[in-house]
Motif scaffolding. Sequence first.
Motif, short mmCIF file in Angstrom:
data_model
loop_
_atom_site.label_atom_id
_atom_site.label_comp_id
_atom_site.label_asym_id
_atom_site.label_seq_id
_atom_site.Cartn_x
_atom_site.Cartn_y
_atom_site.Cartn_z
N UNK A 119 40.76 46.34 46.20
CA UNK A 119 40.32 47.04 45.56
C UNK A 119 39.13 45.83 44.69
N UNK A 120 39.05 44.83 45.00
CA UNK A 120 37.92 43.64 44.25
C UNK A 120 36.76 44.21 43.95
N UNK A 121 36.22 44.11 44.99
CA UNK A 121 34.66 44.67 44.95
C UNK A 121 34.52 46.05 44.30
N UNK A 122 35.47 46.96 45.01
CA UNK A 122 34.76 47.99 43.34
C UNK A 122 35.61 47.84 41.88
N UNK A 123 35.78 46.44 42.33
CA UNK A 123 36.53 46.04 40.10
C UNK A 123 35.54 45.97 39.80
N UNK A 124 34.76 44.73 40.94
CA UNK A 124 33.80 43.69 39.84
C UNK A 124 32.72 44.90 39.78
N UNK A 125 32.33 45.54 40.48
CA UNK A 125 30.89 46.49 40.46
C UNK A 125 30.83 47.77 39.64
N UNK A 126 32.09 47.84 39.13
CA UNK A 126 32.44 48.85 38.23
C UNK A 126 31.88 48.97 36.61
N UNK A 127 32.97 47.34 36.46
CA UNK A 127 32.68 46.76 35.61
C UNK A 127 30.83 46.26 35.09
N UNK A 128 30.28 45.53 35.95
CA UNK A 128 28.79 45.40 36.15
C UNK A 128 28.14 46.92 35.81
N UNK A 129 28.32 48.11 35.99
CA UNK A 129 28.16 49.60 35.72
C UNK A 129 28.56 49.61 34.75
N UNK A 130 28.93 49.14 34.11
CA UNK A 130 29.59 49.37 32.77
C UNK A 130 28.54 47.81 32.09
N UNK A 131 28.55 47.63 32.28
CA UNK A 131 27.91 46.18 31.69
C UNK A 131 28.08 45.12 31.14
N UNK A 132 29.15 44.73 31.83
CA UNK A 132 30.02 43.54 31.55
C UNK A 132 29.55 42.38 32.70
N UNK A 133 29.66 41.14 32.74
CA UNK A 133 29.41 39.57 33.45
C UNK A 133 30.53 39.04 33.95
N UNK A 134 30.84 38.65 34.88
CA UNK A 134 32.09 38.01 34.54
C UNK A 134 31.67 35.99 34.64
N UNK A 135 32.89 35.90 33.61
CA UNK A 135 32.23 34.76 33.01
C UNK A 135 33.05 33.21 33.15
N UNK A 136 31.79 32.29 33.70
CA UNK A 136 32.33 31.17 34.08
C UNK A 136 33.26 30.40 34.05
N UNK A 137 34.40 30.17 34.46
CA UNK A 137 35.90 29.10 33.70
C UNK A 137 34.87 28.12 32.67
N UNK A 138 34.13 27.10 33.68
CA UNK A 138 33.45 26.11 33.28
C UNK A 138 32.77 26.00 32.26
N UNK A 139 32.47 27.44 31.56
CA UNK A 139 31.19 27.62 30.78
C UNK A 139 32.22 26.97 29.18
#
Length: 279
Positions: free
Chosen positions: A253-273
């Motif tokens: 389900x991982x790809x669907x989860x990432x794309x679904x989050x992006x459709x809602x306007x969320x981006x994945x934060x880089x842990x190094x930041x």
Amino acid sequence: MIYLKKGLFPIMTVILLVLAGCSDEEPAQQVTEPETRETEEPDTVEVVPADRPAAEEPDEKVKEDVSEPLYEMNPNTFSIEPIGEADPQVVLLTIDDAPDKRALDMAKTLKELEASAIFFVNGHFIDTEEKQGVLKEIHEMGFLIGNHTQTHANLKELSEEEQRQEILTVSDTVEEITGERPRFFRAPFGANTEFSKRIAEEDGMLVMNWSYGYDFEKAYMTREKIAEIMVNTELLRNGSNLLMHDREWTADALEEIVLGLREKGYEMVDPLTIKGVSD
């Protein structure tokens, strides 16, 4: 008269030689001028390399800016909060119990989607050369490796020395495999103790739990169910710290989860930041 003509002959000869010498000098001057111009043209071309160091200066500035933390972790909620003008609409992806079954597949999926995440490792999953190779490959793909203890024990049920061994053994092993010690620590079941938190912090790790997670509950152990709840839960908000595991259904389900989050306007934060992570 004959004598005078013979005396004039040497004089005429000298005059002719002088005139011939003068006519030979002019072509020499005409040749040297083009040669001088030709040697000057490469001098003007060689100015270009001198400009190169100045052109590289912006790159150094970019590196400096990137190294500045953009986010910080709330120590009470473990959510990710922006510093200054950083984008607030982000989430942090974390994957526990790696590398058990599908961690490498999950890393490849995230890599293709250009989505950052932390892989939290259990020591008993990296006790073979094969699994060590998997962990090394995940790290070389650019993902940070977190510490999730050696045996996934409840730290509240262990002595202080046992807690120390559970934590530091994993950090030592991860460093041996990847060349880098973990920068995050997550206790199994979220069961930290004051001692475990101190050991983790002394070893240079940020202690974190999570905002929400579901894939360990029986009701969500399918691709469709886990994808639906991870994206549409009422707990999703800016800075959410998402808990997932190295499981078949979550990997699917991982790809669907990432794309679904992006459709809602969320981006994945880089842990190094995140503040306190970068050296």
